[in-house]
Design a protein around this motif. Structure first.
Motif, PDB file in Angstrom:
ATOM      1  N   ASP A  96       0.837  -1.210   0.000  1.00 34.75           N
ATOM      2  CA  ASP A  96       0.000   0.000   0.000  1.00 34.75           C
ATOM      3  C   ASP A  96       0.874   1.263   0.000  1.00 34.75           C
ATOM      4  OD1 ASP A  96       0.950  -0.225   2.519  1.00 34.75           O
ATOM      5  OD2 ASP A  96      -0.966  -0.846   3.414  1.00 34.75           O
ATOM      6  N   ARG A  97       2.169   1.126   0.202  1.00 32.69           N
ATOM      7  CA  ARG A  97       3.055   2.294   0.114  1.00 32.69           C
ATOM      8  C   ARG A  97       3.492   2.546  -1.333  1.00 32.69           C
ATOM      9  NH1 ARG A  97       4.534   5.501   4.420  1.00 32.69           N
ATOM     10  NH2 ARG A  97       6.684   5.483   3.667  1.00 32.69           N
ATOM     11  N   GLU A  98       3.080   1.647  -2.221  1.00 28.02           N
ATOM     12  CA  GLU A  98       3.511   1.727  -3.622  1.00 28.02           C
ATOM     13  C   GLU A  98       5.021   1.875  -3.727  1.00 28.02           C
ATOM     14  OE1 GLU A  98       1.184   4.827  -5.369  1.00 28.02           O
ATOM     15  OE2 GLU A  98      -0.605   3.572  -5.463  1.00 28.02           O
ATOM     16  N   ALA A  99       5.696   1.064  -2.931  1.00 26.29           N
ATOM     17  CA  ALA A  99       7.159   1.173  -2.854  1.00 26.29           C
ATOM     18  C   ALA A  99       7.858   0.223  -3.828  1.00 26.29           C
ATOM     19  CB  ALA A  99       7.624   0.870  -1.434  1.00 26.29           C
ATOM     20  N   ILE A 100       7.084  -0.554  -4.564  1.00 33.97           N
ATOM     21  CA  ILE A 100       7.698  -1.540  -5.459  1.00 33.97           C
ATOM     22  C   ILE A 100       7.695  -1.030  -6.896  1.00 33.97           C
ATOM     23  CG2 ILE A 100       7.530  -3.882  -6.377  1.00 33.97           C
ATOM     24  CD1 ILE A 100       6.257  -4.643  -3.664  1.00 33.97           C
ATOM     25  N   ASP A 101       8.868  -1.075  -7.520  1.00 38.87           N
ATOM     26  CA  ASP A 101       9.010  -0.604  -8.896  1.00 38.87           C
ATOM     27  C   ASP A 101       9.732  -1.661  -9.716  1.00 38.87           C
ATOM     28  OD1 ASP A 101       9.593   0.510 -11.287  1.00 38.87           O
ATOM     29  OD2 ASP A 101      10.851   2.130 -10.498  1.00 38.87           O
ATOM     30  N   HIS A 102       8.949  -2.483 -10.413  1.00 42.88           N
ATOM     31  CA  HIS A 102       9.536  -3.590 -11.158  1.00 42.88           C
ATOM     32  C   HIS A 102      10.371  -3.130 -12.348  1.00 42.88           C
ATOM     33  CE1 HIS A 102       7.954  -7.250  -9.276  1.00 42.88           C
ATOM     34  NE2 HIS A 102       6.961  -6.476  -8.882  1.00 42.88           N
ATOM     35  N   LEU A 103      10.234  -1.850 -12.705  1.00 46.05           N
ATOM     36  CA  LEU A 103      10.971  -1.362 -13.875  1.00 46.05           C
ATOM     37  C   LEU A 103      12.208  -0.569 -13.475  1.00 46.05           C
ATOM     38  CD1 LEU A 103       7.826  -0.239 -15.887  1.00 46.05           C
ATOM     39  CD2 LEU A 103       9.030  -2.432 -15.954  1.00 46.05           C
ATOM     40  N   MET A 104      12.511  -0.558 -12.168  1.00 49.74           N
ATOM     41  CA  MET A 104      13.675   0.183 -11.687  1.00 49.74           C
ATOM     42  C   MET A 104      14.925  -0.252 -12.446  1.00 49.74           C
ATOM     43  SD  MET A 104      15.004   0.408  -7.760  1.00 49.74           S
ATOM     44  CE  MET A 104      13.579   1.224  -7.055  1.00 49.74           C
ATOM     45  N   ALA A 105      15.802   0.694 -12.759  1.00 45.53           N
ATOM     46  CA  ALA A 105      17.013   0.366 -13.520  1.00 45.53           C
ATOM     47  C   ALA A 105      18.255   0.479 -12.632  1.00 45.53           C
ATOM     48  CB  ALA A 105      17.143   1.311 -14.704  1.00 45.53           C
ATOM     49  N   ASP A 106      19.310  -0.203 -13.016  1.00 51.78           N
ATOM     50  CA  ASP A 106      20.581  -0.068 -12.302  1.00 51.78           C
ATOM     51  C   ASP A 106      21.074   1.369 -12.434  1.00 51.78           C
ATOM     52  OD1 ASP A 106      20.173  -2.702 -12.130  1.00 51.78           O
ATOM     53  OD2 ASP A 106      22.088  -3.338 -12.995  1.00 51.78           O
ATOM     54  N   THR A 107      21.902   1.790 -11.474  1.00 50.54           N
ATOM     55  CA  THR A 107      22.476   3.143 -11.574  1.00 50.54           C
ATOM     56  C   THR A 107      23.990   3.062 -11.413  1.00 50.54           C
ATOM     57  OG1 THR A 107      21.860   3.318  -9.254  1.00 50.54           O
ATOM     58  CG2 THR A 107      20.549   4.601 -10.815  1.00 50.54           C
ATOM     59  N   VAL A 108      24.668   4.005 -12.053  1.00 45.60           N
ATOM     60  CA  VAL A 108      26.124   4.096 -11.906  1.00 45.60           C
ATOM     61  C   VAL A 108      26.458   5.413 -11.219  1.00 45.60           C
ATOM     62  CG1 VAL A 108      28.302   4.303 -13.110  1.00 45.60           C
ATOM     63  CG2 VAL A 108      26.602   2.655 -13.905  1.00 45.60           C
ATOM     64  N   HIS A 109      27.128   5.322 -10.058  1.00 46.77           N
ATOM     65  CA  HIS A 109      27.516   6.523  -9.316  1.00 46.77           C
ATOM     66  C   HIS A 109      28.971   6.853  -9.616  1.00 46.77           C
ATOM     67  CE1 HIS A 109      23.873   6.008  -6.772  1.00 46.77           C
ATOM     68  NE2 HIS A 109      24.137   4.722  -6.932  1.00 46.77           N
ATOM     69  N   GLU A 110      29.243   8.122  -9.874  1.00 48.03           N
ATOM     70  CA  GLU A 110      30.627   8.563 -10.070  1.00 48.03           C
ATOM     71  C   GLU A 110      31.024   9.384  -8.851  1.00 48.03           C
ATOM     72  OE1 GLU A 110      32.230   9.184 -13.634  1.00 48.03           O
ATOM     73  OE2 GLU A 110      30.927   7.661 -14.549  1.00 48.03           O
ATOM     74  N   LEU A 111      31.980   8.888  -8.092  1.00 43.50           N
ATOM     75  CA  LEU A 111      32.345   9.534  -6.835  1.00 43.50           C
ATOM     76  C   LEU A 111      33.781  10.024  -6.888  1.00 43.50           C
ATOM     77  CD1 LEU A 111      31.021   6.647  -4.541  1.00 43.50           C
ATOM     78  CD2 LEU A 111      29.708   8.574  -5.447  1.00 43.50           C
ATOM     79  N   ASP A 112      34.034  11.183  -6.246  1.00 43.79           N
ATOM     80  CA  ASP A 112      35.401  11.675  -6.082  1.00 43.79           C
ATOM     81  C   ASP A 112      35.756  11.591  -4.610  1.00 43.79           C
ATOM     82  OD1 ASP A 112      36.240  12.540  -8.767  1.00 43.79           O
ATOM     83  OD2 ASP A 112      34.397  13.758  -8.605  1.00 43.79           O
ATOM     84  N   VAL A 113      36.788  10.851  -4.284  1.00 39.25           N
ATOM     85  CA  VAL A 113      37.153  10.669  -2.874  1.00 39.25           C
ATOM     86  C   VAL A 113      38.658  10.848  -2.694  1.00 39.25           C
ATOM     87  CG1 VAL A 113      35.252   9.089  -2.448  1.00 39.25           C
ATOM     88  CG2 VAL A 113      37.462   8.183  -3.163  1.00 39.25           C
ATOM     89  N   GLY A 114      39.033  11.168  -1.452  1.00 41.96           N
ATOM     90  CA  GLY A 114      40.443  11.379  -1.156  1.00 41.96           C
ATOM     91  C   GLY A 114      41.141  10.117  -0.721  1.00 41.96           C
TER      92      GLY A 114
END
Lengths: 297, 144, 1125
Positions: free
Chosen positions: C779-797
């Motif tokens: 009932d929270r409509e929290a499910i998304d069967h079409l969700m796609a992978d994501t690529v994060h680009e991070l800058d770290v020290g």
């Protein structure tokens, strides 16, 4: 005459196949014929090196083995044997030869005296390996004319075929023979002692120990509901088939069970007759067992 | 009659990340090997200019070792591959000069393979010892 | 050699480490003889303050220009001595170190040899240093963010430390929850406090910490840059559940897909949507999707097959039908006539037999009919646009269905008196009963679709123009094929020769078809078979099919061919009619056929038939039905020049956008593709509908041109590879033999039980079946069967690698019978067994469910074993003791520990061992040799026996045990080499990451800025992992607080005057740090990008490229020196 594309191997019978275990030799050669595998006996072969020498001066023992390897080198054929003893010793020679430069020099020195040389290129194989891995399921099944339907087999590998060199199967729990029996239509039973010791030479030196060791195997095979035991080593074969009366008396429990070489079961499925497989040589009631279990060819 | 044993003179170019560290490990683990090889530290086998090897042979080395990271482990990604390509080109040249291929050896030795480093040095020393002195001046410069 | 050099050489004794094997005096003497050497000193410990003082003194007093120190490895003390030089005012790069310890005194025993070698090394260093030039070091800023990889206890600790000190942390975890192995443990040794109680609070803090960005289901794909400035690519796998998830678990209840639970083990199961454990962080659920299964991939209309199959397995037939109708208005019809490519590559087929997917579809559809239910049409607000669909076959109806569901007003124009196209005119009722077809067409019409019958395209009906005039915004042509192709042989136009399509149409539409006594049907497709079977039903006494290839090549559905044979149709293969002849009566009475043989396969892959000269055969017949091929009837259309034909006489339309030559007119179905199957026609209709929709929204149709990805086989499910998967007897599709040769339908449908049993055979190789009922349950409509992978680009020290370990696979030691004996379990399985929220709810039990009376714990399984793990895994002794205690506590059973040595090395560990001894646990010193069920005496019958040599008693013991726990060692993770590659780490012990120094830099790596923590560096217990986590964090903080790093000036430089602009360096640089300046046709190095490997320098033919502090002159000098002695 060897037809192109046909599998060709150099065949190393070894001493026991010329004396106590002729049946293993003839069944192997005849099976190979049916399967279209050319086994060219290694000309002028000598003792594989499995002698007391190994413990006294392995250098010399290695020379003994290396001579055989040298003989088959350059034929670009694998050197095949059915005797697990020969198999493991020739293997050891090969490995030591590659690992230990000193020994290598020594052995080549010795071979040179005989006008020979060995470069370490020969591959040593056990016939079981060849049948299961070079030929494989399809090739075998294609040749089966008498399925061993309903025959319950305890596949016994012994110690040397996968140890110390687990070249073609698991060291502790090999399964290639079980698979082979499956292809032939037989039912391999869950034989948990498949790699346990048959007592080897102890049977002649410390017979009581030997009888107990072999006895365990025989009784476990019976308990597992096997009709027979299938072996891949001449010494195992002798230890398991030759002392069954003694063992039974000693243990006070019937320990009789037919014992055959895996090549004899294979041959039976390929439609070879009792003579070609020398089933008559068996010291156990092999023929009656097969007659009772399988319908006539 | 005991004759003086030939002690080959060897130069080794070691990559600082894998092989030089591996050589140090052989030391910390006290693995003995012949004293014939003098090592030269480079950042990467990719830095090994074929002329370095030739220079060594000209200056009197009887054999040369080039040792870097295993394929895929190069700290710079692909320096060791570059080294390998140059190695083969160099070998073509040296073979034409009649120099035995065994004298110049390319090896992958990781920082964890002290024992391997020791073994390689042993083998190279033995091989070159059996081949005997290189004598570049007589052998090559006469030819050339 | 430059003049005026004042080189100082300093030789270290290193206590006796060097002095023992190297004759320092002799070496010193030698050094004095070297050119340019002004000072030579030796000292006990050069690295000590007094030692360094010596150097500094000389630099000042003797005006040294260069310094050489011969001592340990430069990796050890180079920095120390460079520092010393700098302090004394000498540029730190006018220094060279000579390694006479690690690579000399420690590895050579012969004193004379070691001494000689030391000389060569020093000579080399002296010659080299003479060529050194002063260099300046570059400073670069350090970024304030940190990356922690792996969220086990070590990673969590590191992350929290960093975050608490105000740094932003990216915490990357491969699993769906953080916690690592510790989260699976019940108690921890030696204090026996519960793992959850001490771990959960930390996990919660991580979840809520403002400075921590948590990336679960993620893996680092690429690390670029250098210390202080790393650029990292993280691939995050879709969770398919959004952050709105409250973890209520309703979805889990309804999910039909069951999989082995790899967190809880012991044969327990979980759903496809799951949460590893109740305290998981993030607490959100996750859906396991392994990819698109073949059944869905190969379905032309991409039905979510596993979705409805699994709903059927769980008895939700209505739900199943809903899944089907999303894409398919004809479940009952397709359930009967589909050629079901979905069944061809079903994973179940690899094991025994593919699922009867098509029959399952039919079952749910038929059931609906049986219950008299009717489907609810989807009717959105009309969007005010009108679309005309010409043709009411599968393509047209599907197009109309899709568009109507999008709110378009649809009118279908049908040529004949009844809708359905070839589904009605081609397929006979005994395969597809009319009431079924009518019902499903009605369902399409129920979407507010208007149907005009007897309205062909042409003067007598509608034209493109008239439709436009009537205000249709777009037109979809789905004309189908209505003409049969001729054979082109003599006698073809005799009375008694009829075309298959006409014949079937007459029979199927009007139930009256002129049928002879002896009928020959020419062709091998479904139409041919249908015609043959129809002819039988219309009174033919003898029907034969004449086909020019063989049974193999027949395109018709196999089952149909069998049915035809069963009904008495004769099949004649490799015959090709060449002439139809009349008899004396003047009526058709013979067909003369050329005999054929098969040649090479044609482009379609079917072997081409080749005539056999002079060989003919004749058949007595009085009717011939031609079913060779079918053509669309486009005579009217092509009068308009905007439309043209392909070489196959089909209507030309764009294969992707379905556009015809005329704007706003689209085409689909057999008229475009040529003869196909019902489902293929539907797919074509759908494609056109999508195009029409885009077109009417004024969108660019080119997005339809994107090549659809190539179907990929999913990795086989484990249980497919395992032989122990029970082969359920397949429910056969019932056949109504009673019907005989009548118009009654031949195939019947599954029973409820059959259907559910058959559906249950699905392996759900997709992981999630994609039935999507979880979405309804949430009932929270929290499910998304079409969700796609994501690529994060991070800058770290800085980066902390804490990827952990995995338990050694005990299957590699068959002697202990794991997998063969039920009651032999692994340590991890036992942890779960003890765990209150584990599969047994914390009950220690045998497989049979009894409390064991004797338990054996086998230490060192895999560890300290040359053929497995050579090393000691460090924790097994202690956790085995913990197990022993827990068993005693929970069950009071007798416990036998089989050990080699007890390694109780930690704080309170030995005391814990003592305690266990007092608790009456049996300790047998001797590694277990095997676990066997082979009895050696009557009392051993039916028991598991643990065999070991008791090395204290010197006897072999055989101890019966009802439960055996294998204390497996800790092994590097299988993917460790990939991880090592990404972070350019070294590996030892078969995959544990290599620290910079085993004693002095245990959490540093050779790569500055990358740190190690926890078991990824070597087997470790929790306290040590935590300690390392903190240490690694500290290391990272040092960097970040310093705020800047000094880059060694070993970068490449290109001397412009020498550069020929050959660009070899550009190609050889792995970091793209060399640019080509086209104007001045020279190459240039971008210092920031250069990592200083020197590859370009080695490759430069003109010697223009070189590497600072590794210049050719310097290295060549070093070579000279090494050989000068």
């Amino acid at each position: 005459m060897i037809s192109p594309g046909q599998k060709v191997y150099a065949y190393f019978p070894g001493c026991s196949l010329e004396t106590t275990n002729k049946a293993y030799d003839s069944s192997t050669r005849n099976v190979a014929k049916v399967l279209g595998v050319e086994m060219v006996e290694l000309a002028d072969w000598n003792c594989c090196g499995a002698t007391a020498y190994l413990s006294i001066d392995d250098g010399r023992a290695m020379v003994l083995s290396a001579r055989n390897l040298a003989l088959s080198e350059g034929q670009s054929r694998d050197l095949v044997t059915v005797c697990s003893g020969c198999y493991v010793v020739l293997h050891k020679a090969n490995h030591r030869f590659q690992e230990d430069p000193q020994l290598r020099d020594r052995v080549r020195e010795a071979l040179k005296a005989g006008g020979m040389d060995y470069r370490g290129t020969v591959r040593v194989r056990h016939f079981l390996d060849v049948v299961v891995n070079d030929l494989g399921k399809e090739a075998i099944e294609r040749h089966v004319v008498r399925r061993l339907e309903g025959l319950r087999v305890a596949c016994y590998y012994g110690c040397q075929i996968t140890r110390p060199y687990a070249e073609f199967d698991d060291a502790e729990f090999p399964e290639s023979m079980d698979r082979l029996m499956g292809w032939l239509g037989a039912t391999p039973v869950d034989f948990q002692l498949k790699t346990k010791c048959c007592s080897g030479m102890l049977m002649t030196t410390q017979q009581d120990v030997g009888l107990d060791a072999a006895g365990k195997l025989l009784r476990e095979a019976r308990r597992a509901g096997a009709d027979c035991i299938s072996t891949a080593c001449p010494l195992c074969q002798v230890n398991l088939e030759a002392y069954q009366d003694k063992i039974s008396d000693r243990a006070g429990a019937d320990s009789h069970i037919p014992v055959l070489y895996f090549t004899q079961l294979l041959g039976t499925a390929l439609g070879l007759g009792n003579r070609e497989l020398a089933l008559g040589d068996s010291l156990t009631r092999v023929e009656p067992m097969l007659a009772a279990r399988l319908e006539a060819p | 009659m005991a004759q003086e044993r030939f002690e080959p003179r060897l130069v080794g170019f070691l990559c600082r990340w894998c092989s030089y560290t591996g050589a140090d490990l052989a030391g910390t683990s006290r693995i003995e090997y012949p004293a014939n090889l003098a090592t030269i530290r480079v950042m990467c086998t990719g830095r090994v200019d074929p002329t370095f090897v030739v220079k060594a042979l000209v200056d009197g080395a009887d054999g040369v070792l080039i040792a870097g990271c295993h394929p895929g482990d190069c700290h710079y990604g692909e320096g060791n591959y570059k080294a390998q390509r140059r190695y083969w080109l160099l070998m073509n040249l040296l073979l034409q000069f009649g120099i035995e291929r065994e004298r110049v050896r390319l090896e992958w030795i990781s920082a964890a393979e002290g024992d391997r480093f020791a073994r390689v040095v042993r083998e190279l020393t033995e091989t070159v010892r059996t081949l005997g002195p290189l004598r570049w001046k007589e052998r090559v410069e006469v030819v050339a | 050699m430059k003049d005026g050099n004042q080189i100082g050489v300093y030789i270290c004794h290193c206590g006796t480490n060097i002095a023992r094997t190297v004759d320092i005096q002799e070496v010193a003497g030698f050094a004095r003889s070297l050119p340019g050497v002004a000072v030579v000193r030796e000292y006990k410990y050069m690295c000590s303050d007094p030692g360094q003082a010596l150097i500094k003194e000389d630099i000042k007093s003797e005006r040294l220009t260069h310094v050489v120190v011969a001592s340990c490895s430069p990796l050890m003390h180079e920095e120390t001595f460079r520092g010393a030089c700098e302090d004394a005012g000498l540029n730190r790069f006018l220094f060279q170190m000579s390694n006479i310890r690690e690579q000399c005194s420690w590895v050579h025993h012969e004193r004379s040899e070691a001494t000689e070698k030391a000389k060569r090394l020093i000579a080399a260093a002296v010659r080299r240093v003479a060529q050194h030039r002063p260099l300046l070091r570059q400073e670069v800023p350090v970024r304030g963010e940190a990356l922690v990889v792996g969220a086990g206890i070590a990673g969590i600790e590191a992350a929290l430390r960093l975050a608490d000190s105000g740094r932003h942390v990216y915490l990357v975890e491969k699993e769906s929850s953080i916690g690592g192995h510790m989260a699976r443990f019940d108690k921890t040794f030696p204090t026996l406090d519960c793992a959850a109680c001490i771990l959960t609070p930390k996990m919660v803090t991580v979840g809520q910490h403002p400075n921590i960005t948590l990336l679960t289901l993620s893996a680092v794909e690429e690390v670029k840059g250098f210390v202080g400035n790393f650029h990292v690519k993280v691939h995050q796998h879709a969770r398919y559940v959004t952050a709105d998830c409250t973890g209520c678990g309703e979805c889990e209840k309804v999910c039909p897909c069951v999989h082995p639970n790899d967190f809880d083990l012991l044969g327990s199961t979980r759903k496809a949507i799951y949460r590893s454990f109740p305290q998981a962080i993030p607490n959100a659920y996750v859906i396991e999707k392994r990819g698109v299964p073949m059944c869905e991939e190969t379905c032309p209309i991409h039905t979510r097959t596993q979705g409805y199959v699994n709903l059927i397995a769980h008895g939700d037939f209505t739900g199943a039908l809903k899944v089907i109708r999303d894409v398919n208005p004809f479940p009952a019809s397709l359930g009967r006539v589909c050629h079901h490519p979905c069944e061809d590559r079903c994973q179940r087929g690899y094991h025994d037999e593919s699922l009867a997917i098509c029959a399952l579809k039919r079952f749910v559809a038929d059931r609906e009919i049986e219950l008299g239910l009717s489907p609810e049409p989807v009717r959105p607000e009309p969007n005010g646009r009108k679309v005309a669909v010409v043709g009411s076959g599968p393509a047209g109806l599907t197009g109309a269905y899709d568009l109507a569901r999008k709110g378009y007003a649809i009118t279908i124009f049908e040529k004949y008196g009844k809708p359905g196209g070839l589904m009605r005119t081609g397929i006979p009722p005994f395969r597809l009963p009319r009431e079924i077809l009518d019902r499903e067409v009605a369902h399409v019409l129920a979407h507010g679709v208007e149907l005009r019958l007897n309205t062909p395209l042409g003067e007598s009906g509608v034209t493109i123009e008239s439709l436009k005039e009537d205000g249709f915004d777009a037109i979809l042509l789905a004309l189908g094929t209505t003409k049969g192709r001729d054979l082109g042989i003599p006698g073809e136009h005799l009375v008694g020769v009829v075309n298959c399509l006409d014949y079937l149409r007459e029979a199927n539409l009007h139930d009256r078809a002129e049928t002879g006594r002896r009928v020959a049907v020419v062709g091998g497709g479904n139409a041919a078979v249908d015609a043959a079977r129809t002819a039988l039903r219309h009174g033919a006494e003898n029907v034969m099919i004449l086909y020019r290839r063989t049974r193999e090549e027949m395109p018709a559905i196999g089952a149909e061919i069998e049915a035809a044979k069963h009904e008495g149709v004769e099949l004649h293969f490799l015959v090709n009619p060449v002439e139809l002849r009349v008899g004396p009566s003047g009526r058709l009475n013979r067909v003369r056929c050329q005999k054929m043989r098969l040649g090479q396969p044609d482009e379609g892959g079917r072997r081409r038939p080749i005539p056999i000269d002079g060989e003919y055969v004749e058949f007595e017949i009085d009717q011939v039905i031609l079913a060779i091929s079918q053509l669309p009837d486009l005579d009217f259309l092509v009068k308009d020049k905007d439309f043209d034909l392909t070489k196959w006489a089909t209507l030309r339309a764009d294969p992707y956008t379905c556009e015809t030559g005329k704007l706003g007119v689209f085409a689909a179905g057999d008229a475009v593709t040529g003869p196909s199957t019902v489902v293929e026609a539907m797919a074509s209709g759908r494609q056109a509908a999508t195009a029409v929709d885009l077109y009417l929204h004024g969108e660019d149709l080119d997005i339809l041109r994107q090549e659809s990805h190539r179907p990929q086989e999913l990795p086989l499910m484990d249980h497919v590879r395992r032989p122990d998967l029970p082969r359920k007897p397949r429910a056969r599709i019932p056949v109504n033999h009673g019907a005989g040769i009548s118009f009654e339908e031949v195939e019947r449908t599954f029973t409820r039980e059959q259907a559910m049993e058959e559906a249950a055979r699905c392996l759900v190789c997709g992981g999630c079946s994609d039935c999507r009922i979880c979405s309804d349950a949430c009932d929270r409509e929290a499910i998304d069967h079409l969700m796609a992978d994501t690529v994060h680009e991070l800058d770290v020290g800085a980066i902390v690698v804490a990827t952990g370990f995995e338990p050694y696979d005990v299957r590699k030691l068959p002697r202990y019978g794991y997998g063969r004996h039920d009651d032999v379990i692994t340590a991890l399985e036992f942890e779960r067994m003890c765990h209150a929220s584990g599969p047994t709810g914390g009950r220690i039990t045998t497989k049979k469910g009894e409390a064991p009376k004797t338990v054996a714990i086998l230490h060192c399984i895999g560890s300290r074993d040359e053929s497995h793990l050579e090393y000691c895994s460090r924790v097994c002794c202690m956790y085995s003791l913990k197990f022993a205690h827990l068993v005693r506590e929970h069950t009071g059973a007798e416990v036998y520990n089989f050990y080699i040595d007890i390694r109780a090395f930690g704080k309170g560990y030995e005391e814990f061992y003592k305690r266990l001894l007092r608790e009456g646990v049996h300790f047998i010193r001797g590694k277990a040799a095997e676990v066997t069920a082979v009895a050696e005496s009557p009392e051993e019958e039916g028991k598991l026996m643990v065999v070991a040599e008791d090395t204290l008693l010197g006897i072999t013991r055989r101890v019966p045990a009802e439960l055996v726990i294998l204390s497996a060692g800790l092994a590097p993770r299988k993917d460790s080499s990939d991880v090592a590659h990404v972070f350019s780490l070294g590996c030892a012990q078969g995959g544990f990451f290599l620290e910079k120094h085993p004693k002095l830099a245990p959490v540093d790596t050779p790569t500055e800025g990358i740190f190690l923590a926890g078991a990824c560096q070597g087997p470790k217990d929790i306290p040590d992992s935590v300690a390392q986590g903190s240490a690694a964090a500290a290391g990272a903080l040092v960097l970040m607080d310093r705020g800047k790093v000094v880059l060694e000036p070993i970068r490449a430089v290109i001397r412009e005057e020498r550069c020929g602009g050959c660009k070899l360096c550009v190609a050889s640089c792995p970091f793209g740090a060399v640019e080509y300046d086209a104007e001045r046709s020279i190459s240039r190095v971008v210092r920031e990008l250069c990592h200083g490997c020197g590859t370009c320098a080695a490759g430069c033919p003109s010697g223009a490229a070189t590497q600072e502090n590794f210049e050719d002159t310097q290295i060549l000098a070093e070579i000279e020196g090494a050989l000068a002695v």
